[in-house]
Design an enzyme around this catalytic site. Structure first.
Site, PDB file in Angstrom:
ATOM      1  N   GLN A  83     -63.883   5.613  30.869  1.00 27.85           N
ATOM      2  CA  GLN A  83     -63.197   6.885  30.612  1.00 27.85           C
ATOM      3  C   GLN A  83     -61.862   6.673  29.893  1.00 27.85           C
ATOM      4  OE1 GLN A  83     -64.133   9.992  30.783  1.00 27.85           O
ATOM      5  NE2 GLN A  83     -66.179   9.488  31.529  1.00 27.85           N
ATOM      6  N   SER A  84     -61.784   5.659  29.056  1.00 27.36           N
ATOM      7  CA  SER A  84     -60.534   5.389  28.326  1.00 27.36           C
ATOM      8  C   SER A  84     -60.201   6.512  27.339  1.00 27.36           C
ATOM      9  CB  SER A  84     -60.682   4.067  27.570  1.00 27.36           C
ATOM     10  OG  SER A  84     -59.688   3.965  26.572  1.00 27.36           O
TER      11      SER A  84
END
Ligand SMILES: *Cc1c(COP(=O)(O)O)cnc(C)c1O
Length: 335
Positions: A83-84
């Site tokens: 989920q960067s």
């Protein structure tokens, strides 16, 4: 002190691609200020900083990717967790520039709250922007895996450019110094100087850029980074390195002893929200209709609220909270 006009002249010497939509708004938060009964709170809307749903990486990418294009790169490579936000902004910039994008996606750092973690939020946007995803275990030789990916692309005849982790580098910090200059100009236009600029700090170039800019044109303003990695010493060392590097590129003086990285608000680990994080996330939503995320910006606001409740700022002062972005990940983190 260098002053805002001179800092603006020095920043203008660095070529950029125009990916970031600038200036971002500085808005008052009257309901949250009243609710907390403290200083006047403002929000710098870095979540509105450009295409691909925005965020604080766009200012850094504006300069760093100019260098990539100048070198003739046709493919961007970046590493980050599932989920960067950083990777999602790299993927968006690649789409906007017409470059290919390969992402080394680190699995296993964050224990997912549910199935949406792997498929929704930034993970969904990465696929939407057309990035090619490569699974890499968090434990193990991540840098080796990225180097091998870059080698493979080169053997295939591509010209890859490896974006630094979190887009943090001395040049990335120069890109972010523009946010500090904007805050100085926007506050001056409203006839105040902020007592502090508060935000969350991770890979470090956001704080480095803000600190260098404030040293040049907001001498009385504290630049307060809230550690969200539960690694305040590592964060501080990285911020110092990028700030000194950025100051060197800009021809400015900078004393790393002035850096302030606040520990104690990261919760148990990166990506794991504690009660204060979730409370800050809900407060921002209900008081100001601002969408924060539980990994970064809500931990930053939780840190600000804790400092405020400890009496750091008086009711007559002004404090700027930087909304660094990250809202797309709420769909992946919250049920
Ligand atoms: C990357 C990120 C940060 C931290 O910025 P650094 O420059 O890495 O310290 C803060 N907030 C959000 C939403 C981010 O994506």
């Amino acid at each position: 002190m260098t002053g805002a006009a001179e800092l603006a002249r020095r920043l203008a010497r660095f070529p950029r691609l125009g990916l970031a939509t600038l200036p971002t708004p500085l808005e008052p938060m009257p309901r949250l200020s009243a609710h907390l009964g403290g200083p006047r709170l403002w929000v710098k809307r870095e979540d509105l900083c450009g295409r691909g749903l925005g965020g604080n990486k766009m200012r850094k990418l504006d300069l760093v990717l100019h260098e990539a294009v100048r070198q003739g790169a046709d493919t961007l490579v970046s590493g980050g967790v599932v989920q960067s936000n950083s990777q999602r902004q790299v993927a968006a910039a690649a789409a906007q520039l017409g470059l290919a994008c390969h992402l080394a996606v680190y699995h296993g750092r964050v224990v997912p709250a549910g199935p949406a973690y792997a498929t929704s939020g930034n993970a969904l946007l990465n696929r939407l922007f057309g990035a090619v995803l490569h699974d890499v275990p968090w434990t193990g030789d991540r840098n080796g895996a990225i180097a091998a990916l870059v080698d493979r692309l080169r053997q295939d005849g591509r010209r890859p450019f490896l974006v630094p982790y979190g887009v943090s580098s001395p040049l990335g910090a120069v890109g972010y110094a523009s946010a500090g200059l904007e805050i100085a100009e926007q506050c001056a236009a409203q006839c105040f100087a902020p007592a502090a600029i508060v935000f969350c700090s991770g890979s470090g170039a956001t704080q480095a850029g803000l600190a260098v800019a404030a040293a040049a044109c907001l001498p009385g303003t504290a630049v307060v980074g809230i550690d969200i990695d539960a690694e305040p010493e590592r964060v501080r060392a990285d911020v110092a390195r990028y700030a000194c590097g950025a100051a060197g590129l800009l021809g400015l003086e900078f004393d790393p002893a002035t850096l302030e990285v606040v520990a104690g608000h990261a919760g148990p680990a990166y990506g794991v929200p504690h009660a204060a994080t979730l409370e800050a996330l809900h407060l921002a939503a209900r008081q100001e209709a601002l969408v924060l995320d539980p990994v970064y910006s809500a931990k930053g606001l939780a840190g600000l609220i804790a400092l405020l409740q400890a009496g750091r700022w008086g009711a007559g002062e002004d404090v700027v909270f930087v909304h660094t972005g990250g809202a797309p990940s709420v769909f992946a983190h919250l049920q």
